[in-house]
Design a protein around this motif. Structure first.
Motif, PDB file in Angstrom:
ATOM      1  N   PHE A   1       0.834  -1.205   0.000  1.00 37.29           N
ATOM      2  CA  PHE A   1       0.000   0.000   0.000  1.00 37.29           C
ATOM      3  C   PHE A   1       0.869   1.256   0.000  1.00 37.29           C
ATOM      4  N   LYS A   2       1.950   1.234   0.774  1.00 35.55           N
ATOM      5  CA  LYS A   2       2.852   2.393   0.808  1.00 35.55           C
ATOM      6  C   LYS A   2       3.501   2.609  -0.554  1.00 35.55           C
ATOM      7  N   GLN A   3       3.960   1.521  -1.178  1.00 36.01           N
ATOM      8  CA  GLN A   3       4.645   1.650  -2.459  1.00 36.01           C
ATOM      9  C   GLN A   3       3.702   2.167  -3.540  1.00 36.01           C
ATOM     10  N   ILE A   4       2.502   1.611  -3.615  1.00 36.67           N
ATOM     11  CA  ILE A   4       1.548   2.050  -4.641  1.00 36.67           C
ATOM     12  C   ILE A   4       1.149   3.493  -4.391  1.00 36.67           C
ATOM     13  N   THR A   5       0.965   3.860  -3.123  1.00 33.21           N
ATOM     14  CA  THR A   5       0.629   5.254  -2.794  1.00 33.21           C
ATOM     15  C   THR A   5       1.737   6.195  -3.227  1.00 33.21           C
ATOM     16  N   GLU A   6       2.991   5.818  -2.990  1.00 33.37           N
ATOM     17  CA  GLU A   6       4.104   6.677  -3.377  1.00 33.37           C
ATOM     18  C   GLU A   6       4.221   6.791  -4.892  1.00 33.37           C
ATOM     19  N   VAL A   7       3.894   5.711  -5.615  1.00 33.62           N
ATOM     20  CA  VAL A   7       3.892   5.784  -7.076  1.00 33.62           C
ATOM     21  C   VAL A   7       2.848   6.796  -7.545  1.00 33.62           C
ATOM     22  N   ILE A   8       1.668   6.779  -6.936  1.00 35.85           N
ATOM     23  CA  ILE A   8       0.606   7.721  -7.303  1.00 35.85           C
ATOM     24  C   ILE A   8       1.036   9.154  -7.014  1.00 35.85           C
ATOM     25  N   VAL A   9       1.584   9.363  -5.824  1.00 31.98           N
ATOM     26  CA  VAL A   9       1.996  10.713  -5.435  1.00 31.98           C
ATOM     27  C   VAL A   9       3.115  11.216  -6.343  1.00 31.98           C
ATOM     28  N   LYS A  10       4.091  10.339  -6.637  1.00 33.07           N
ATOM     29  CA  LYS A  10       5.204  10.753  -7.501  1.00 33.07           C
ATOM     30  C   LYS A  10       4.701  11.040  -8.921  1.00 33.07           C
ATOM     31  N   ALA A  11       3.744  10.226  -9.387  1.00 33.41           N
ATOM     32  CA  ALA A  11       3.216  10.433 -10.737  1.00 33.41           C
ATOM     33  C   ALA A  11       2.479  11.762 -10.855  1.00 33.41           C
ATOM     34  N   MET A  12       1.837  12.191  -9.781  1.00 35.85           N
ATOM     35  CA  MET A  12       1.071  13.445  -9.819  1.00 35.85           C
ATOM     36  C   MET A  12       1.888  14.654  -9.403  1.00 35.85           C
ATOM     37  N   SER A  13       3.163  14.460  -9.084  1.00 39.64           N
ATOM     38  CA  SER A  13       3.999  15.601  -8.720  1.00 39.64           C
ATOM     39  C   SER A  13       4.281  16.452  -9.960  1.00 39.64           C
ATOM     40  N   PRO A  14       4.529  17.753  -9.785  1.00 37.36           N
ATOM     41  CA  PRO A  14       4.772  18.619 -10.949  1.00 37.36           C
ATOM     42  C   PRO A  14       5.951  18.179 -11.802  1.00 37.36           C
ATOM     43  N   GLY A  15       6.962  17.564 -11.194  1.00 36.79           N
ATOM     44  CA  GLY A  15       8.132  17.159 -11.958  1.00 36.79           C
ATOM     45  C   GLY A  15       7.878  15.979 -12.878  1.00 36.79           C
ATOM     46  N   ILE A  16       6.916  15.108 -12.529  1.00 32.56           N
ATOM     47  CA  ILE A  16       6.608  13.916 -13.324  1.00 32.56           C
ATOM     48  C   ILE A  16       5.348  14.140 -14.155  1.00 32.56           C
ATOM     49  N   ASN A  17       4.240  14.522 -13.491  1.00 30.47           N
ATOM     50  CA  ASN A  17       2.976  14.852 -14.165  1.00 30.47           C
ATOM     51  C   ASN A  17       2.517  13.726 -15.096  1.00 30.47           C
ATOM     52  N   ASP A  18       2.228  12.568 -14.479  1.00 25.36           N
ATOM     53  CA  ASP A  18       1.837  11.384 -15.254  1.00 25.36           C
ATOM     54  C   ASP A  18       0.539  10.808 -14.676  1.00 25.36           C
ATOM     55  N   PRO A  19      -0.605  11.436 -14.968  1.00 24.13           N
ATOM     56  CA  PRO A  19      -1.871  10.946 -14.399  1.00 24.13           C
ATOM     57  C   PRO A  19      -2.248   9.540 -14.862  1.00 24.13           C
ATOM     58  N   GLY A  20      -1.778   9.118 -16.031  1.00 23.85           N
ATOM     59  CA  GLY A  20      -2.089   7.773 -16.507  1.00 23.85           C
ATOM     60  C   GLY A  20      -1.553   6.707 -15.559  1.00 23.85           C
ATOM     61  N   THR A  21      -0.309   6.892 -15.102  1.00 22.30           N
ATOM     62  CA  THR A  21       0.274   5.961 -14.137  1.00 22.30           C
ATOM     63  C   THR A  21      -0.505   5.983 -12.830  1.00 22.30           C
ATOM     64  N   ALA A  22      -0.924   7.177 -12.397  1.00 22.53           N
ATOM     65  CA  ALA A  22      -1.705   7.285 -11.159  1.00 22.53           C
ATOM     66  C   ALA A  22      -3.023   6.525 -11.275  1.00 22.53           C
ATOM     67  N   LEU A  23      -3.679   6.619 -12.418  1.00 19.75           N
ATOM     68  CA  LEU A  23      -4.954   5.911 -12.616  1.00 19.75           C
ATOM     69  C   LEU A  23      -4.745   4.397 -12.585  1.00 19.75           C
ATOM     70  N   ASN A  24      -3.678   3.928 -13.216  1.00 25.58           N
ATOM     71  CA  ASN A  24      -3.388   2.486 -13.183  1.00 25.58           C
ATOM     72  C   ASN A  24      -3.104   2.016 -11.767  1.00 25.58           C
ATOM     73  N   ALA A  25      -2.330   2.808 -11.026  1.00 26.70           N
ATOM     74  CA  ALA A  25      -2.004   2.432  -9.656  1.00 26.70           C
ATOM     75  C   ALA A  25      -3.252   2.404  -8.777  1.00 26.70           C
ATOM     76  N   LEU A  26      -4.199   3.290  -9.029  1.00 23.85           N
ATOM     77  CA  LEU A  26      -5.444   3.297  -8.252  1.00 23.85           C
ATOM     78  C   LEU A  26      -6.255   2.017  -8.479  1.00 23.85           C
ATOM     79  N   ASP A  27      -6.172   1.452  -9.668  1.00 20.84           N
ATOM     80  CA  ASP A  27      -6.865   0.184  -9.931  1.00 20.84           C
ATOM     81  C   ASP A  27      -6.309  -0.927  -9.041  1.00 20.84           C
ATOM     82  N   TYR A  28      -4.988  -1.016  -8.964  1.00 21.66           N
ATOM     83  CA  TYR A  28      -4.376  -2.031  -8.101  1.00 21.66           C
ATOM     84  C   TYR A  28      -4.696  -1.763  -6.633  1.00 21.66           C
ATOM     85  N   LEU A  29      -4.699  -0.483  -6.252  1.00 20.68           N
ATOM     86  CA  LEU A  29      -5.000  -0.126  -4.870  1.00 20.68           C
ATOM     87  C   LEU A  29      -6.423  -0.520  -4.503  1.00 20.68           C
TER      88      LEU A  29
END
Length: 431
Positions: free
Chosen positions: A289-317
């Motif tokens: 849960f911590k790892q998937i959450t951090e992937v979502i947060v990192k994907a939505m950070s301004p430096g990465i800005n990758d909402p597609g990855t965040a959406l995929n990670a939310l499915d697994y979560l």
């Protein structure tokens, strides 16, 4: 003796997660296999092969030495390149996704085995080349040994091709998330299977005697079987105080016992706690849960800005949370007859787990309507799932309300606000 073997088992299990574990085993195998083949040479293996299939045998010492030297230098170059690729993978995963993913990637057996095959072949070729002597009338070139070295080198080339394929797959975030999900799902299913239909009332432990840790580290695992056996011998019951995955400083309370224990029993119980300097999903599902959450947060950070990855990670979560809702907060371990509860094991409560998951996601994603909509659908799905405790539904409602209220406060578009209100109505929440 039982406790000694258990400690060896726990030590080996921790050792398997190290990147040098399998390469070391293969290196030892390569050394002893080289000695074995040299022994067969003394029995006339090359002479027999020369009579049976002369086309396969190298009968010139200089040629044999040249072949083995080329194999050694080429394999060293391949091993260095492969190891460099592993380091690139780890660096990219840490910078783009989360540093917490590194222990799982380092413990990947495929990479370790491939490096081990390289290392075993190199060591084998080195020792075989040492057995090649200047040619003489009575000297037999170890053609059989050279043939084995050539075959091992071909195996290394095949392993290198597989390594390139595997490394290109491992670096993809979808495969990383899938691996984390599968490991956590297996762990949760194991815990659910161990619970079965167990329902028990454990006594209050406020007046029980506490015993403390003698070293520090992350609480990775414990041997419930051995501890239950000690409890049975001492006619007591114990409660494990720390939550698995938490960091244990020296002197932290580790367990409570219903009866006072002698020093020998205390040391035996403490020896069955596995404390290390890292965490693995296979031992602690909360880390997933911590790892998937951090992937979502990192994907939505301004430096990465990758909402597609965040959406995929939310499915697994979503899948993991639905599975966690079927598990009770506390676990119990019975005696061998399955009648008396000997051990109570604390775990992260569902409420605390949800807060740790959704608080950082809410902080980074409250401005994005697509993520808000996805999380809203997650809450709707979770409220329809089978749950071990009805209080879990109240936790879902509370987290959903916090999420939707933050979204409403940060989004001004009327259409987006209408979407948020629709989700709130579906969840029967007032915002």
């Amino acid at each position: 003796m039982k406790y000694f073997f258990n400690r060896i088992f726990i030590w080996l299990k921790d050792l398997r997660s190290k990147i040098a574990f399998y390469p070391s085993l293969f290196a030892i195998f390569g050394f002893f296999f080289a000695l074995f083949i040299i022994y067969l040479e003394d029995l006339g293996a090359s002479k027999y092969l020369l009579d049976a299939a002369p086309i396969l045998v190298v009968d010139n010492g200089n040629t044999a030495l040249s072949i083995l030297t080329a194999c050694i230098t080429g394999l060293i170059s391949m091993m260095v390149f492969s190891f460099s690729m592993v380091m690139v993978l780890l660096n990219q995963s840490a910078s783009n996704y989360s540093p917490r993913l590194l222990p799982g990637l380092i413990s990947d057996k495929n990479h370790q085995i491939i490096l081990g095959i390289y290392l075993a072949t190199i060591i084998y070729c080195i020792f075989v080349s040492q057995s090649i002597q200047p040619e003489g009338n009575s000297y037999q070139v170890p053609g059989f040994s050279v043939l084995i070295g050539i075959l091992f080198t071909v195996l290394c080339l095949s392993a290198f091709i597989y390594f390139i394929h595997n490394i290109s797959q491992s670096i993809q975030i979808d495969n990383i998330l899938d691996r984390i999900y599968n490991q956590a799902r297996k762990r949760l299913n194991f815990l659910l299977e161990s619970e079965k239909e167990l329902f028990t009332i454990f006594p209050e432990t406020e007046d029980w005697t506490q015993y403390y840790s003698e070293k520090s580290g992350y609480f990775q695992d414990l041997s419930s079987d051995n501890i239950a056996g000690i409890c049975d011998e001492s006619a007591t019951r114990i409660e494990i105080i720390p939550i698995k995955g938490s960091f244990i400083p020296r002197g932290t309370p580790m367990f409570k016992s219903e009866k006072k224990l002698d020093e020998d029993a205390v040391n035996k119980i403490l020896s069955n706690f596995s404390l290390g300097r890292g965490e693995l999903v296979t031992q602690n599902y909360v880390l997933a849960f911590k790892q998937i959450t951090e992937v979502i947060v990192k994907a939505m950070s301004p430096g990465i800005n990758d909402p597609g990855t965040a959406l995929n990670a939310l499915d697994y979560l979503t899948e993991l949370l639905a599975l966690r809702m079927r598990k009770r907060d506390d676990s119990y371990f019975l005696d061998e007859e399955g009648k008396n509860v000997l051990i109570k094991i604390r775990s992260v409560s569902f409420g605390e787990l949800c807060y740790q998951v959704f608080a950082p996601i809410r902080a980074y994603c409250k401005h994005d309507i697509i993520i808000l909509q996805k999380v809203g659908l997650m809450f709707i799905f979770l409220k329809k799932q089978k749950t071990a405790d009805e209080a879990y539904l109240k936790v879902i409602d509370a987290e959903a309300q916090n999420f939707l209220e933050d979204g409403k406060a940060n989004i001004k578009n009327k259409t987006d606000l209408h979407t948020i209100r629709n989700i709130a109505e579906e969840l029967n929440i007032k915002i």
